[in-house]
Design an enzyme around this catalytic site. Structure first.
Site: not given
Lengths: 477, 297
Positions: A148, A150-152, A154-156, A170, A300
């Protein structure tokens, strides 16, 4: 070529530091690359930067290119290896000062982010299986193979646990932590990339800080621990919500937390001013309570890390970049705030700044000049009364802080342990400015300052009382 | 040589990128002479390709007649960046373009070559750029350099892909006018051919000039020179020892894993700069999508 990167990376570095010190005058960029140099110039470039910081920072990999999904660990290495993952991190940090970047530097960094596709369903499932010991379809009651967000690095994914909880999972790109850790070892290259903006004596501290923070972000267990700590701290708080970590479904490369839903920052901008003020108050309380009471600071301030629920209720997401302070590190900060804002003793403020390493001792400057330059961060809390932080106000803070023409600039530096603090401070001003938030910030600060401990000054402060009482009881008990 | 070598080097990224972007078709009529499942496409997008290009130029320059043709007829000394961008553009068009585009580009090169004739001042031998022997030298060194650079700094090829690549690239050789019978079709043949040319090679003054420029472009800003040093060390590490000796360079010794990693990191940094140029990401995505589709077909 080197210059282009150097300027781009330097801009990232200065975002991390929150300090722009372009003292080197020998930059000689030409043609297309010349524009990049502006990123390193700071000062005047930042005049208009703060108000729109967050409007642009939310960009990134919003449109997940599933058609280009990475299918193997080799695809991941090709996309994020050879320093590219590290540069992407630097680029993400640079997004906080997005408008301070030249169009060319911004393009290079955002293109790099755009160039990273999500993992294929199979690749992500493989990471989950190797981390949790079960394929996702068995580790969870339901698993959505489509990421759903993009993450740091990685992805969620969304999932439902066997006990029926909706969760966000994540998942980190496989093999990338090792690659990035190795790339961060190339200190010589990083130093070359960063030294354009930073004065030489600060470069090594800067690289160490950057390196430590990125390495921490690569270990999701650390993030889970931070989130668990703060979730426990704010448990029962009327407006601050932190999703629970599901420990048994989290590991070094996978972190599972309770799924939250709410309005994004962009939507909040369209809400009535009263709602925006309340959201701002919650964020403000969260930042200062976390610092003074939990001794932790979420570094952040990305607008994507908040979800808004109305009535001032805010969910805080993503604790990958949390800085913990020791009491010894906090004491000088408290001393600075106290001497300037409460006791009104400029000389004591100056000594506290010197003790903390922010200011060179015995600088040939009048204390008045120092207060004028460095007191800028305390402008919202030096005097009581309601104050609106407008975009112009926020940009003025940034401009004043980065004013290299000021005679004070040459005597200021940010010690390593405060680098992240600096960054979130600027981020906070930008955020509140974006919301045009109004409050009696001083009164709220007095509630939180350990050396004042004033009674509640707002309805939200009143609503915090039962939570506060439980916290205090817990601290005593 | 450019009076402003730094400007030349700065323009290198922008002009190479523009050449690359315009050579990757948006709406190709066909898959061209190689196609998305080819080893050629895989290698053309490899991180190591800049080292491959540098190595190829350094080795190619050791053929006195090939070098004389470039030296006497191209304007590389006045506009080295333009010359390199033109070569990148040609290679990308032949690799990624459809058959019509690749054919047109090759025809243009053959036409230019018709006028490149002369005498090498060092050996006194006559040369013609359309001489299949010279064309084959340029072709074979590029193919070999691409594989050597990839082996050291790129994503390693599968065992049989070396032979496949040599065979695929035979088409490119024919496009510039080399009779098919002369073109090596496997690695062993390629190596035999390259050894057979060795006696003809030497470092002429023109070659020394070209190498000096490539290895240490004059007037570079110190910071640019630093990263170029990594790329240059990478190219040197891929060079055969005899070639280094001809140039009078000391053999660099075995490449340590740490140094190799550093060179790869420098290549990654350059790659990100390249990616920042307009259209590069889209061009790469066009290629990646076609490779993806071919993989699933």
């Amino acid at each position: 070529m080197r210059k282009a990167l150097a300027a781009a990376a330097a801009a990232g570095a200065l975002a991390a530091v929150g300090l722009i010190v372009a003292r080197r005058g020998r930059l000689r960029l030409r043609r297309g690359l010349a524009a990049l140099q502006l990123a390193a110039r700071g000062g005047a470039r930042y005049t208009r930067s703060a108000p729109r910081l967050f409007a642009s920072a939310g960009r990134g990999r919003e449109q997940l290119r599933n058609d280009l999904a990475l299918q193997t660990a080799e695809d991941v290495a090709n996309t994020l290896g050879a320093m590219k993952g590290v540069l992407m991190k630097i680029g993400q940090m640079a997004s906080y000062v997005d408008d301070g970047l030249s169009p060319a530097a911004r393009r290079a960094l955002s293109r790099l982010q755009d160039s990273v596709p999500p993992m294929s369903a199979e690749l992500a499932a493989g990471v989950v299986e190797s981390e949790l010991g079960l394929p996702p379809e068995r580790a969870f009651a339901r698993w959505d193979p489509q990421p759903i967000a993009a993450a740091s690095i990685g992805q969620v994914h969304r999932a439902i646990t066997h006990d029926g909880r909706a969760v966000a999972v994540k998942v980190q790109y496989p093999g990338i932590a090792e690659t990035m850790a190795a790339d961060l070892d190339n200190v010589a290259l990083l130093r070359r990339l960063l030294r354009i903006t930073a004065p030489s004596q600060d470069v090594d501290a800067l690289i160490t800080e950057l390196r430590d923070r990125v390495l921490e972000e690569l270990d999701y267990r650390r993030e889970a621990a931070n989130q668990r700590l703060l979730a426990a701290y704010y448990d029962g708080h009327p407006t601050i919500h932190i999703p629970q970590i599901i420990g048994e479904l989290s590991s070094r490369r996978v972190v599972t937390s309770e799924l939250s839903d709410g309005a994004r920052f962009a939507e909040l901008a369209g809400w009535p001013q009263e709602e925006r003020d309340l959201a701002a108050e919650t964020i403000y309380r969260f930042v200062f309570r976390s610092l003074y009471e939990a001794h932790a600071f979420n570094g952040d301030p990305h607008p994507g890390n908040y979800l808004f629920h109305g009535g001032g209720r805010v969910t805080f997401l993503d604790f990958g970049l949390v800085k913990h302070f020791t009491l010894a590190e906090l004491q000088p900060l408290m001393q600075m705030a106290r001497s300037l804002c409460v006791d009104n003793q400029p000389e004591a403020f100056r000594r506290a700044m010197e003790d903390a390493g922010f200011l060179v001792p015995h600088a040939p400057l009048s204390t008045e000049m120092i207060v004028d330059h460095l007191g800028v961060f305390y402008a919202t809390i030096r005097t009581p009364g309601r104050l609106t932080i407008t975009p112009d106000y926020a940009s003025a803070v940034v401009r004043r802080f980065f004013d290299l023409r000021s005679p004070v600039a040459g005597y200021v530096s940010i010690p390593r342990s405060y680098v992240i603090l600096q960054r979130i401070n600027l981020g906070l001003f930008a955020l509140l400015g974006e919301l045009s938030a109004t409050a009696d910030w001083r009164a709220i600060a007095e509630e939180i300052w350990p050396f004042v401990q004033a009674p509640p000054s707002t309805p939200m402060g009143e609503a915090e009382a039962p939570w506060r009482a439980r916290r205090l009881a817990a601290a005593r008990g | 040589m450019g009076t402003d070598a730094y400007a030349d080097a700065a323009g290198l990224v922008a002009r190479s990128a523009a050449a690359y972007v315009s050579s990757v078709p948006t709406d190709p009529a066909d898959d061209g002479f190689f196609g998305p499942a080819s080893v050629t496409w895989q290698l053309s997008g490899d991180l190591s390709s800049i080292v491959a290009g540098l190595r190829a130029l350094l080795v190619q320059a050791l053929h006195p007649l090939a070098m004389a043709g470039v030296d006497q007829h191209s304007d590389w000394r006045r506009d080295p960046v333009g010359r390199l961008a033109a070569t990148s553009s040609y290679l990308a068009t032949v690799s990624y373009g459809d058959r019509a585009a690749a054919g047109r580009a090759a025809a243009r090169v053959r036409r230019i070559h018709e006028h490149v004739n002369g005498t090498d001042p060092v050996t006194g031998r006559a040369y013609a750029a359309s001489d299949p022997a010279l064309l084959l030298w340029v072709h074979a060194t590029l193919v070999e350099s691409t594989m050597v650079a990839c082996e050291l700094f790129g994503t390693p090829l599968a065992a049989t892909d070396g032979d496949r690549y040599v065979a695929e690239m035979a088409v490119a050789a024919e496009l510039v006018g080399i009779p098919a019978a002369l073109v090596p079709l496997d690695l062993a043949g390629l190596r035999r051919y390259l050894s057979s040319v060795r006696p003809e090679l030497r470092c002429t003054p023109a070659a020394a000039d070209a190498a000096a420029f490539l290895l240490d472009p004059p007037g570079l800003d110190p910071d640019i020179a630093e990263i170029w040093q990594d790329i240059r060390d990478g190219a040197a590490a891929t060079m055969p020892e005899w070639a280094l000796q001809m140039y009078g360079y000391r053999a660099p010794g075995a490449l340590t894993p740490a140094r190799r990693a550093e060179i790869r990191q420098a290549l990654g940094v350059l790659d990100v700069v390249f990616l920042g140029e307009p259209g590069v990401l889209e061009a790469r995505q066009r290629i990646a999508l076609r490779m993806r589709a071919a993989q699933h077909a």
